[in-house]
Motif scaffolding. Structure first.
Motif, PDB file in Angstrom:
ATOM      1  N   VAL A   1       0.864  -1.183   0.000  1.00 20.46           N
ATOM      2  CA  VAL A   1       0.000   0.000   0.000  1.00 20.46           C
ATOM      3  C   VAL A   1       0.904   1.238   0.000  1.00 20.46           C
ATOM      4  CG1 VAL A   1      -1.849  -1.203   1.222  1.00 20.46           C
ATOM      5  CG2 VAL A   1      -0.135   0.087   2.536  1.00 20.46           C
ATOM      6  N   SER A   2       0.297   2.415  -0.071  1.00 24.00           N
ATOM      7  CA  SER A   2       1.079   3.645  -0.097  1.00 24.00           C
ATOM      8  C   SER A   2       1.825   3.847   1.229  1.00 24.00           C
ATOM      9  CB  SER A   2       0.159   4.845  -0.344  1.00 24.00           C
ATOM     10  OG  SER A   2      -0.650   5.078   0.799  1.00 24.00           O
TER      11      SER A   2
ATOM     12  N   MET B   1      -0.451   5.290   3.937  1.00 20.40           N
ATOM     13  CA  MET B   1      -1.372   4.323   4.541  1.00 20.40           C
ATOM     14  C   MET B   1      -0.626   3.378   5.478  1.00 20.40           C
ATOM     15  SD  MET B   1      -3.948   1.726   2.563  1.00 20.40           S
ATOM     16  CE  MET B   1      -5.502   1.277   3.300  1.00 20.40           C
TER      17      MET B   1
ATOM     18  N   ASN C   1      -5.356   4.035  -1.806  1.00 20.14           N
ATOM     19  CA  ASN C   1      -4.011   3.845  -1.275  1.00 20.14           C
ATOM     20  C   ASN C   1      -3.520   2.401  -1.361  1.00 20.14           C
ATOM     21  OD1 ASN C   1      -2.892   6.433   0.230  1.00 20.14           O
ATOM     22  ND2 ASN C   1      -5.123   6.394   0.503  1.00 20.14           N
TER      23      ASN C   1
END
Length: 419
Positions: A81-82, A85, A128
């Motif tokens: 994920v980002s 996040m 995200n």
């Protein structure tokens, strides 16, 4: 009340078209139906606290032991994920636990409403987590088992968008079922206890789609040594009680204050502090022991360990927070708990269940010395609490989940072949 029906039911049934069937490997499905073997089972967790990953590791171990899958993938979804996040779910969560636990509890309570916050949360999570969604699409698992609500949510989203065609199972890793655990669709939920199952039903989950198995813990707990043998392995005395103090997997919480309160007790016992991954905490405790050896007699500070079942088998009492995994390991070991300052939200609710069943006592830092002296000096009370813990325990929880999953997912595959 919302109604959530699994894909076997009418409300959520998703017809399988000819093109859908052709997109799968028919040969693999026939093999699955005959041999009850899956091509790929994916276990998804999130490292927001240590418990979800520990549960996933337990399931991975039970899956590999069972041999029901040609391939088992165990993945922390926060790795795909980002960065924002990832930080929010892991680092910021730990910061809230340490600096603003009551704010965390308020957020937990305010969001415990089915569907109320789904739209906003889903928009943020999907935006995200695009790499994770692409990964699910490319890997095409037959079964996805999630031990964190974020993982369950992403798998369900991919299924709704027809990017994933797998049997989806969610494992609740607390004794209390928060509304965030609900995803649409999920084929089956695995609950910690009957109370958890009842809460899921109140939230709209069909009772047929829930199995009470306990929270998955390492299969090592099913073969833990006796108290005497465990103490021999760890070099602990057999003539004094053993008190464990847990800092949790990440070594957070008021551990120093807890240790200092324990050292003031009149009753003599051995103290083992489980520092988790916090080497700084371990070094600090060892330094305190060197400076005041008479104060820290029969004292041991332990770092990260893969032998938790041995330490719990050796102990008479655990002091710590009531996280779902630690509590479940204690219950499987017949180990009473003295719960200190549980995190508002899920840990407070977990504590309520343990206290209600007589498997734990509770206190705070101010009363810890008194409470610990009272419990550890009473063999009768310890025996009653140990019996209550044993009655609640599920030492084979991971194996039970895998066995039930094999039955459920195999039946689902057979139904898809018949359509």
């Amino acid at each position: 009340m919302p109604c959530i029906v699994s894909r076997r039911g009418d409300a959520m049934h998703r017809p399988v078209s000819a093109s859908d069937r052709q997109s799968k490997s028919i040969g693999n499905l026939i093999e699955v139906a005959k041999a009850k073997m899956f091509r790929k089972v994916m276990v998804l967790s999130a490292s927001a606290g240590a418990g979800h990953v520990t549960a996933a590791n337990a399931l991975e171990g039970a899956l590999r032991e069972s041999g029901i899958a040609h391939e088992v993938v165990n993945l922390d979804v926060l790795k795909k994920v980002s960065p924002f996040m990832r930080s929010m779910y892991s680092k910021q969560y730990i910061n809230l636990v340490n600096r603003a636990p009551h704010l965390l509890g308020a957020i937990y309570d305010a969001t415990d409403h089915a569907k109320k916050f789904d739209g906003r949360r889903m928009t943020f999570d999907v935006a995200n987590a695009l790499p994770m969604l692409r990964y699910l699409t490319n890997e095409r698992p037959d079964v996805v088992v999630s031990t964190h609500f974020l993982a369950s949510e992403l798998a369900a989203f991919a299924t709704r968008r027809r990017r994933l065609n797998a049997y989806l199972a969610t494992v609740i890793t607390d004794f209390d079922a928060h509304a965030f655990w609900l995803s649409d669709p999920v084929d089956h939920y695995f609950a910690a206890m009957e109370d958890t199952a009842r809460q899921l039903q109140h939230l709209g989950v069909n009772s047929d789609d829930i199995s009470v198995t306990g929270i998955p813990i390492s299969i090592k707990f099913a073969g833990a040594p006796s108290k005497s043998e465990a103490r021999k392995q760890l070099g602990l005395r057999e003539d004094l009680p053993v008190v464990l103090i847990s800092a949790g997997g990440f070594g957070v919480g008021p551990v120093i204050e807890t240790v200092e309160s324990a050292m003031l007790c009149r009753t003599r016992f051995q103290t083992v502090v489980l520092c988790g991954k916090n080497e700084k905490l371990r070094a600090q405790l060892q330094g305190m022991q060197v400076i005041t050896p008479s104060y820290f007699r029969d004292f041991h500070a332990v770092g990260h360990t893969d032998s938790m079942q041995v330490y719990m088998a050796a102990a008479d009492l655990m002091i710590g927070k009531s996280g779902g995994l630690t509590s479940s390991e204690c219950l499987a070991s017949g180990l009473p708990m003295l719960i200190v300052n549980p995190i508002p939200g899920q840990e407070e609710r977990n504590a309520n269940h343990l206290l209600e069943h007589g498997a734990a006592a509770s206190g705070n830092i101010r009363t810890l010395t008194y409470k610990l002296d009272k419990v550890i000096s009473s063999p009768h009370q310890l025996k009653e609490m140990s019996d209550a813990a044993t009655a609640m325990g599920h030492a084979n929880s991971a194996r039970e989940i895998v066995k039930r999953l094999q039955e459920l997912a195999s039946n689902e595959h057979r139904q898809s072949l018949s359509q």
